[in-house]
Design a protein around this motif. Sequence first.
Motif, mmCIF file in Angstrom:
data_model
loop_
_atom_site.group_PDB
_atom_site.id
_atom_site.type_symbol
_atom_site.label_atom_id
_atom_site.label_comp_id
_atom_site.label_asym_id
_atom_site.label_seq_id
_atom_site.Cartn_x
_atom_site.Cartn_y
_atom_site.Cartn_z
ATOM 1 N N UNK A 50 51.976 45.557 47.895
ATOM 2 C CA UNK A 50 50.667 45.912 47.497
ATOM 3 C C UNK A 50 49.794 44.868 46.874
ATOM 4 N N UNK A 51 48.537 44.861 46.945
ATOM 5 C CA UNK A 51 47.520 44.142 46.274
ATOM 6 C C UNK A 51 46.557 45.159 45.708
ATOM 7 N N UNK A 52 45.848 44.685 44.557
ATOM 8 C CA UNK A 52 44.661 45.388 44.031
ATOM 9 C C UNK A 52 43.345 44.889 44.854
ATOM 10 N N UNK A 53 42.520 45.771 44.962
ATOM 11 C CA UNK A 53 41.396 45.584 45.836
ATOM 12 C C UNK A 53 40.024 45.893 45.006
ATOM 13 N N UNK A 54 39.503 44.553 44.804
ATOM 14 C CA UNK A 54 38.030 44.617 43.768
ATOM 15 C C UNK A 54 37.045 45.321 44.507
ATOM 16 N N UNK A 55 35.894 45.916 43.739
ATOM 17 C CA UNK A 55 34.885 46.534 44.437
ATOM 18 C C UNK A 55 34.174 45.653 45.554
ATOM 19 N N UNK A 56 34.311 44.329 45.454
ATOM 20 C CA UNK A 56 33.339 43.584 46.365
ATOM 21 C C UNK A 56 34.008 43.146 47.845
#
Length: 309
Positions: A50-56
Amino acid sequence: MSHQLPDVQASAPDVTVGLSQVGVTGVEKLVKISRNGDRPIVLMAEFEVFVDLPSGRKGIDMSRNLATIDEILEEITREEAYRVEEVCGDAAERLLEKHDYTTTAEVSMSAELVTREDTPASGIETQSTAKIVASATATEEGTREEIGAEVTGMTVCPCSQGMSESRAREKLAELGVDEETTEEFLEAVPQPGHSQRGHATLTITTDGHPEIDLRDVIDVARDAMSARIYNMAKRPDEDHMTYAAHADAKFVEDCVRALAEGTVTEFDHLSDDAVIHMKQSNDESIHQHNAHAEREVRMGNLRNEVDAA
């Protein structure tokens, strides 16, 4: 009669929100554990990445994640020695490097580890299975790695055993057995109590690589229950397991306390900020529900609690 269907938007919406985890699960790979010149252990491991996903961003590069895992595992399986938690740590750090938009990468794996051992009474060779669990979280501040295991054992309920002891004490009194002899008999011959198969889980998370032997984790977890169980057992082994379990009856919460005591004794070298996760689940034999107890605590606090007990 026909109905007009509403238009379906095929593309992702323009408005996005950040997501804490996006990734892939169920990735199976062969992992080889080197053993200082002995034949290596080969595991069929299942990974989650998993990786985190920024709002951009609207999504992750799924194929890049899979390619990274393939690249890392192919390289590591050619090396002479490593720990399973280091596989997760290396993968998480490389994911972080290759995805410039993310700030956190997480990799976890699980696998069945089969080892050989002798049964306790007859001494015949058999096999024991433990589920290995490992994970790592990489951020710009560093990497934390987790290693642990889930094992199966046997527990006996102290409450039902206490009722059996009361019945035995009453019957012995009716037969004219004196109290001293009765207590001596009950001390030597544990009375029946309903038993269950227990599942103990112990994991340790530290900054960098946990300096522990996975086999010690497995031993601490197996010994936290009323008795160890064995895949193959002759009658003397069955008698040994039954007696041992009834001589050390434990509630589900007692097993977690035993995990705590075993962890402090075996891994006293761990730093105070190491995170200890202890869990016990029992498959109840005379109830339709199961029993569960769990604790997560830093090593420093756990050490203080055990020392003060």
